[in-house]
Scaffold this active site. Structure first.
Site, short mmCIF file in Angstrom:
data_model
loop_
_atom_site.label_atom_id
_atom_site.label_comp_id
_atom_site.label_asym_id
_atom_site.label_seq_id
_atom_site.Cartn_x
_atom_site.Cartn_y
_atom_site.Cartn_z
CG ASP A 50 -1.72 1.22 1.41
OD1 ASP A 50 -2.05 1.85 0.38
OD2 ASP A 50 -2.05 1.57 2.56
CG ASP A 54 -6.19 2.83 0.66
OD1 ASP A 54 -5.22 2.05 0.76
OD2 ASP A 54 -6.91 2.89 -0.36
CG ASP A 127 -8.38 -13.22 -12.18
OD1 ASP A 127 -9.29 -13.94 -12.63
OD2 ASP A 127 -7.67 -13.53 -11.21
CG ASP A 229 -13.21 -16.29 -11.61
OD1 ASP A 229 -12.42 -16.68 -10.75
OD2 ASP A 229 -14.41 -16.07 -11.39
CD GLU A 288 -11.03 -20.78 -10.47
OE1 GLU A 288 -10.91 -20.98 -9.26
OE2 GLU A 288 -11.92 -20.07 -10.95
CG HIS A 362 -7.09 -15.73 -5.10
ND1 HIS A 362 -6.59 -16.41 -6.19
CD2 HIS A 362 -8.40 -15.56 -5.34
CE1 HIS A 362 -7.57 -16.63 -7.04
NE2 HIS A 362 -8.68 -16.13 -6.56
CG ASP A 363 -9.90 -18.91 -4.69
OD1 ASP A 363 -10.29 -17.86 -4.15
OD2 ASP A 363 -10.06 -19.15 -5.89
C1 NOJ Z 1 -12.81 -18.23 -8.41
C2 NOJ Z 1 -11.91 -17.21 -7.81
O1 NOJ Z 1 -10.61 -17.71 -7.75
C3 NOJ Z 1 -12.50 -16.87 -6.46
O2 NOJ Z 1 -11.62 -16.09 -5.69
C4 NOJ Z 1 -13.81 -16.18 -6.69
O3 NOJ Z 1 -14.43 -15.93 -5.44
C5 NOJ Z 1 -14.76 -17.04 -7.52
N1 NOJ Z 1 -14.09 -17.63 -8.64
C6 NOJ Z 1 -15.90 -16.22 -8.04
O4 NOJ Z 1 -15.46 -15.32 -9.01
#
Ligand code: NOJ
Length: 591
Positions: A50, A54, A127, A229, A288, A362-363
């Site tokens: 950052d 913020d 993305d 995605d 993905e 990130h998931d």
């Molecule tokens: C997959 C993404 O990696 C995830 O972070 C997102 O919440 C869902 N798709 C919905 O877009």
């Protein structure tokens, strides 16, 4: 005819008996491209750096760290969504595809980032979120207005006079429903994720062409590709037949693979996208692959089909989750199964297509907390071991920011600490069902809560780990005094420097990129052993995934030429027996 049959039979038998050694055919090098040779580094922009105080990372922050990014030796940066968004799902709910999210900066900042990256020889992948938009996107705002609005068919609507639509799960909703009633036009709209993320109707050619125009716009700007995605979800059975909960429960992932995604026109759309957009640029595309099976993966990435370049499967990261609990991890997950998953997926791409390798994003929880061991004793060894795995497999490696310094799960103690829409919805579900909320919080510490992998980058030991001068949007991990870039940079054998070394080793050795992969001793419970072979180059990779000493007998070691990398000082070999220390990783060149 009578004569021909025995002749054919003889030929058949002969050709089989005299088959060339199994790996001869595998040694043929797949067509070379930059994206097969690349190491991709994923940045979650919200959490990287950052600059305006913020508490949210921004594009200027990424620009300020370009020297660091370049120093890693990586080639491509994938940025999670940075478009205009109200942030219900941290940018996966886009309200303006051609704008930059206000918290992240401006289009001028983006242009400067792209220029700065290209000047350093780095490529930038964005993305692409086109299964759904935000409900605040102008298309949806129009679509809602009336049943005869020109944008009505941009989304999936179900008129209420037909009764309730058949159940579809909504991933981020506490009531679990993927339909939301909108009284304005007395109809339901479909949202596979939160109600703030209505699904686009890809059957409408206008939608598809809007998307292709937008993709062309970004590629003309000079970006180098897209990570797509939930791309198999764009095509669905829009008659919306009944699916029962029992159908969905049969196979947790079957819900996407079989029932809700990969509809009949999926590959028509992808072919169209390829011819209208992707084929015009030297860009890379990554699906993905929720909903991508071993049996269907080549339909996406077989180069002769002209669709996409690569996909990432979920079989690896779904291993070890305990059925019936939300992403609760079994601490005794099986390495034998892990090896089988990665080996079977390697086999999918043996002759065609191209795979990917990742252990975090990130998931997902942090890779060291989930697949390694994040205790002080073993965090560094096991991080390095996992890095060795990621960078010595066939397939393009996707490496998540922070893993190069061994960042760990957040271990949050309260739901108040979490920001992620998914975790909060799952918590609500447990609450509604009268379940054990404390147990849920415990499970998320080691399991799948996505914020585990989203905490701010740990740059140094100053306030908030040097991430922000303000209040971070998500708490910084408490261990930043021990785990940070500044100290790792100074320490020659740090996790960070090991990562750099491993990237260099991969780049300098095409065998690690293109070489055939052979699993050795599939049943060994602690050690993952494999070879990579390309013509006369051979490497033997040994990874001890356990927290104890373990050994393996391999005749391959008898032809050892040298040790190329080792996360300990030495390695103990007696004849064909190799004794590995806890989480030891070694790569040998062999004859
Ligand atoms: C997959 C993404 O990696 C995830 O972070 C997102 O919440 C869902 N798709 C919905 O877009």
């Amino acid at each position: 005819m009578k004569k021909i049959i025995p002749l054919l039979l003889a030929f058949f038998m002969f050709s089989h008996c005299n088959k060339e050694p199994e790996n001869k055919a595998e040694i043929s090098v797949p067509s070379k491209t930059w994206w097969k040779e690349a190491v991709v580094y994923q940045i979650y922009p919200r959490s990287f750096k950052d600059t305006d105080g913020d508490g949210v990372g921004d594009i200027k922050g990424i620009i300020s760290k370009l020297d660091y990014i370049k120093s890693l030796g990586i080639d491509v940066v994938w940025l999670n969504p940075i478009y205009g968004s109200p942030n219900a799902d941290n940018g996966y709910d886009i309200s303006d595809y051609k704008a930059i999210m206000k918290e992240f900066g401006t289009m001028e900042d983006f242009d400067a980032l792209l220029k700065g990256m290209h000047e350093k020889g780095l490529k930038l992948v964005m993305d692409l979120v086109v299964n759904h938009t935000s409900d605040e996107h102008p298309w949806f705002k129009e679509s809602r207005k009336s049943r005869d609005n020109p944008y009505r068919d941009y989304y999936h609507w179900w008129p209420a006079e037909k009764g309730k639509p058949a159940f579809r799960p909504g991933a981020f909703e506490a009531d679990g429903s993927g339909w939301r009633f909108d009284s304005l036009t007395n109809a339901y709209y479909l949202h596979y994720f939160s109600y703030k993320q209505p699904d686009l109707n890809w059957e409408n050619p206008k939608v598809r062409h809007e998307i292709y125009d937008m993709m062309n716009w970004w590629l003309k700007k000079g970006i180098d590709g897209f990570r797509m995605d939930v791309i198999p979800f764009i095509a669905k059975d829009t008659t919306f037949p009944v699916i029962t909960q029992a159908d969905l429960d049969k196979n947790y992932h079957g819900r996407w693979d079989v029932y809700m995604a990969s509809g009949p026109h999926l590959h028509d759309y992808l072919k169209e996208m390829n011819s209208e957009v992707l084929s015009k640029y030297d860009c890379m595309s990554l699906a993905e692959g929720a909903g991508m099976l071993k049996s269907t993966a080549l339909n996406f990435v077989d180069e002769d089909r002209h669709e996409l370049n690569m996909g990432y499967h979920f079989d690896g990261v779904n291993l070890g989750y305990i059925p019936g609990h939300f992403k609760k991890m079994d601490p005794n997950w099986s390495l034998v199964e892990f090896k089988k998953i990665y080996s079977d997926w390697d086999a999918v791409y043996k002759d065609k297509g191209w795979g990917t390798i990742y252990l975090g994003n990130h998931d997902q929880p942090r890779m060291v907390s989930r697949w390694g061991n994040d205790t002080p004793k073993f965090r560094a060894y096991s991080s390095k071991m996992l890095t060795t795995f990621l960078l010595s497999m066939r397939g393009t490696p996707y490496y998540y920011y922070g893993d190069e310094i061994g960042m760990t799960n957040a271990y949050f103690d309260s739901i108040e600490d979490y920001r992620d829409i998914e975790t909060i919805a799952e918590y609500e579900k447990v609450k509604i069902a009268g379940g054990d909320l404390q147990q849920f919080i415990e499970d998320q510490k080691t399991g799948g809560a996505r914020d585990n992998g989203r905490t701010p980058m740990q740059w140094d030991t100053t306030a908030n780990a040097g991430f922000t001068a303000g209040t971070p949007w998500l708490s910084v991990n408490k261990n930043f005094n021990q785990v940070n870039v500044a100290s790792e940079n100074k320490t020659p054998n740090s996790i960070l420097n090991y990562f750099r070394k491993m990237v260099k080793l991969r780049k300098e050795n095409p065998v690690l990129i293109y070489g055939a992969y052979h699993l050795l001793q599939a049943e060994h419970p602690d050690i993952y052993a494999y070879t990579r072979i390309l013509n006369d180059k051979k490497m033997l990779i040994l990874l001890n995934f356990s927290d104890h000493n373990s050994n393996i007998n391999l005749k391959e070691i008898e032809t050892k030429e040298g040790t190329l990398i080792n996360n300990y000082e030495s390695v103990d070999i007696e004849n064909d027996k190799i004794n590995l220390l806890p989480y030891q990783a070694v790569i040998f060149s062999i004859k």
